[in-house]
Scaffold this motif. Sequence first.
Motif, PDB file in Angstrom:
ATOM      1  N   SER A  27      33.948  -5.331 -18.949  1.00  0.00           N
ATOM      2  CA  SER A  27      33.755  -4.635 -17.680  1.00  0.00           C
ATOM      3  C   SER A  27      32.226  -4.531 -17.130  1.00  0.00           C
ATOM      4  O   SER A  27      31.746  -4.756 -16.211  1.00  0.00           O
ATOM      5  CB  SER A  27      34.271  -3.185 -17.638  1.00  0.00           C
ATOM      6  OG  SER A  27      35.682  -3.323 -17.807  1.00  0.00           O
ATOM      7  N   CYS A  79      36.001 -13.236 -16.477  1.00  0.00           N
ATOM      8  CA  CYS A  79      35.378 -12.465 -15.316  1.00  0.00           C
ATOM      9  C   CYS A  79      36.087 -13.260 -13.874  1.00  0.00           C
ATOM     10  O   CYS A  79      36.175 -12.536 -12.968  1.00  0.00           O
ATOM     11  CB  CYS A  79      34.135 -12.487 -14.869  1.00  0.00           C
ATOM     12  SG  CYS A  79      33.126 -11.482 -16.331  1.00  0.00           S
ATOM     13  N   LEU A 137      30.649  -6.806 -14.118  1.00  0.00           N
ATOM     14  CA  LEU A 137      30.213  -6.134 -13.145  1.00  0.00           C
ATOM     15  C   LEU A 137      28.460  -6.598 -12.976  1.00  0.00           C
ATOM     16  O   LEU A 137      28.212  -7.076 -11.639  1.00  0.00           O
ATOM     17  CB  LEU A 137      29.927  -4.691 -13.108  1.00  0.00           C
ATOM     18  CG  LEU A 137      29.269  -3.696 -12.367  1.00  0.00           C
ATOM     19  CD1 LEU A 137      29.699  -3.745 -10.729  1.00  0.00           C
ATOM     20  CD2 LEU A 137      28.809  -2.128 -12.677  1.00  0.00           C
TER      21      LEU A 137
END
Length: 73
Positions: A43, A71, A47
Amino acid sequence: MNPMRLRDGESVGPTGARITLKVKPLEVLLGPRTKAADQQLKSYYCLQRAVGNIPPEAVTVHAAFFEWLDCGP
């Protein structure tokens, strides 16, 4: 014996002054590998990639890592 000379990749010094570390660097940096820890790592990097903090050149050079992250484009 010269204490300033390296032997077998270690500094030789007085008895009790030698330290050898047998650790797994990734476990020290990231903690134990669990599904939750892996998801948190994924994560974070997804991001950073989404907001443009990771240059395309880094993605190209570390393609296997970014495939593992999954991703998307």
